[in-house]
Design a protein around this motif. Structure first.
Motif, short mmCIF file in Angstrom:
data_model
loop_
_atom_site.label_atom_id
_atom_site.label_comp_id
_atom_site.label_asym_id
_atom_site.label_seq_id
_atom_site.Cartn_x
_atom_site.Cartn_y
_atom_site.Cartn_z
N ARG A 1 37.53 -0.85 14.26
CA ARG A 1 37.89 0.57 14.16
C ARG A 1 36.88 1.44 14.91
NH1 ARG A 1 42.06 4.28 12.03
NH2 ARG A 1 40.91 6.14 11.58
N LEU B 1 37.22 3.53 19.37
CA LEU B 1 36.95 4.85 19.95
C LEU B 1 36.56 4.73 21.42
CD1 LEU B 1 35.05 6.33 16.92
CD2 LEU B 1 37.35 6.89 17.70
N VAL C 1 36.53 10.30 10.97
CA VAL C 1 35.72 10.27 12.20
C VAL C 1 36.05 9.07 13.08
CG1 VAL C 1 33.79 11.60 11.25
CG2 VAL C 1 33.69 9.10 11.22
N ALA D 1 39.13 8.05 13.56
CA ALA D 1 40.39 8.33 14.25
C ALA D 1 40.05 8.91 15.62
CB ALA D 1 41.22 9.31 13.44
N GLN D 2 41.04 9.00 16.50
CA GLN D 2 40.78 9.62 17.80
C GLN D 2 40.40 11.09 17.59
OE1 GLN D 2 40.85 7.73 20.78
NE2 GLN D 2 40.89 6.21 19.15
N PRO D 3 39.45 11.59 18.40
CA PRO D 3 39.08 13.00 18.28
C PRO D 3 40.32 13.86 18.52
CG PRO D 3 37.76 11.88 19.98
CD PRO D 3 38.77 10.90 19.51
N GLU E 1 42.60 14.28 16.29
CA GLU E 1 43.63 13.90 15.32
C GLU E 1 43.34 14.47 13.93
OE1 GLU E 1 44.44 9.73 14.91
OE2 GLU E 1 45.14 9.57 16.96
#
Lengths: 191, 191
Positions: free
Chosen positions: A108, A112, B163, B165-167, B169
């Protein structure tokens, strides 16, 4: 019996899971995975063209194993409460299957920096929410479907705390407390 | 004004936070940190004897910054509900201070391979539970002290989901839903 190709892919991705847990994402290479799976040099490249393809397949393997476990818990858990099922699932995930969940958290964070891995994890996360809703319905648990995405996020977070603590620190009473908190967060009256 | 030594340590550890978020734990070396902080070669070794000492100091820096933010929220947040404070804290942590929390999660996974870092993170986690209990008391929030350890675990877990997750989102409505779930998990009647 699965076809030989599927068996080989499972051997390679299981080796990748072990390496992710032991050494972090940097420890996963085609060569390291072959060695760990005791397979000849070149095997991993035959199955996974790139390192990212190997990481994507490893994420898919973790989630397939997770869903298989949830399904088994459904068969054996008839009559169990939501707290029983979640406490049991969290405890097993944090002990017996610790490497598998450490691996998914490593992936995860790595996602990124890797768009293909990010896309896979997003699809797997959506699939897990849908799978969990169906699982609750099959077991007649009184959990509103709209609460499931939040519950899955809290379950994942609780699991991160548990598997990233030192091994041996996982305490069954604390795990039950987390399961109660997760269920209470979704269904105020249920615990 | 802090003494020059403290300022330099802050510059170096802030550079380490940025590198952890961008490149993962493997991207943090004495040389990379000096470059990122625009300081002469050798500066980082003057302050941190080993790479592990640098990682330990970086974890301490993240938690010091986190506690300073919580204290500020206490000053400006008089009259706010627990859900308001937690939603605001989660949203800011997942957006403005995203790098800082990505850094601490990278360090948490790395701590499984580094005993000194593990000991520091355990002490910081105990300190955060104590700090949060005092913070709730100062603000007259009706949260039972015995629920705080679970709340901190769920807060940390929710933040990991956000944090990692994709920025872009991070959605304020979803964050508020997580904050409500966390408070409800601790105090069934409060939301």
């Amino acid at each position: 019996m699965p076809p030989p190709n599927d068996l080989r892919r499972a051997q390679l991705t299981d080796a990748a899971i072990a390496l992710l847990a032991e050494a972090g994402v940097h420890g996963v290479t085609h060569r390291a995975v072959e060695r760990r799976a005791d397979l000849p040099a070149g095997t991993a490249s035959n199955y996974f063209r790139s390192r990212e393809a190997l990481l994507v397949a490893t994420a898919e393997r973790v989630i397939a194993l997770h869903h298989a476990d949830m399904s088994r818990a459904g068969v054996s858990g008839a009559g169990a409460t939501a707290v029983d099922l979640i406490a049991d699932s969290l405890f097993t995930a944090a002990t017996t299957y610790r490497a598998r969940y450490l691996a998914i958290f490593e992936l995860r964070l790595e996602s990124l920096r890797r768009p293909a891995l990010a896309a896979t994890l997003l699809a797997l996360s959506d699939a897990t929410v849908a799978f969990t809703r169906q699982h609750h319905a099959d077991l007649d648990l009184a959990i509103p479907p709209e609460a499931v995405a939040t519950m899955v996020a809290l379950y994942g977070g609780a699991l991160f705390s548990l598997v990233s603590a030192q091994p041996g620190e996982v305490d069954a009473v604390a795990v039950r407390g987390l399961a109660e908190a997760i269920v209470r967060s979704a269904v105020p009256g249920l615990t």
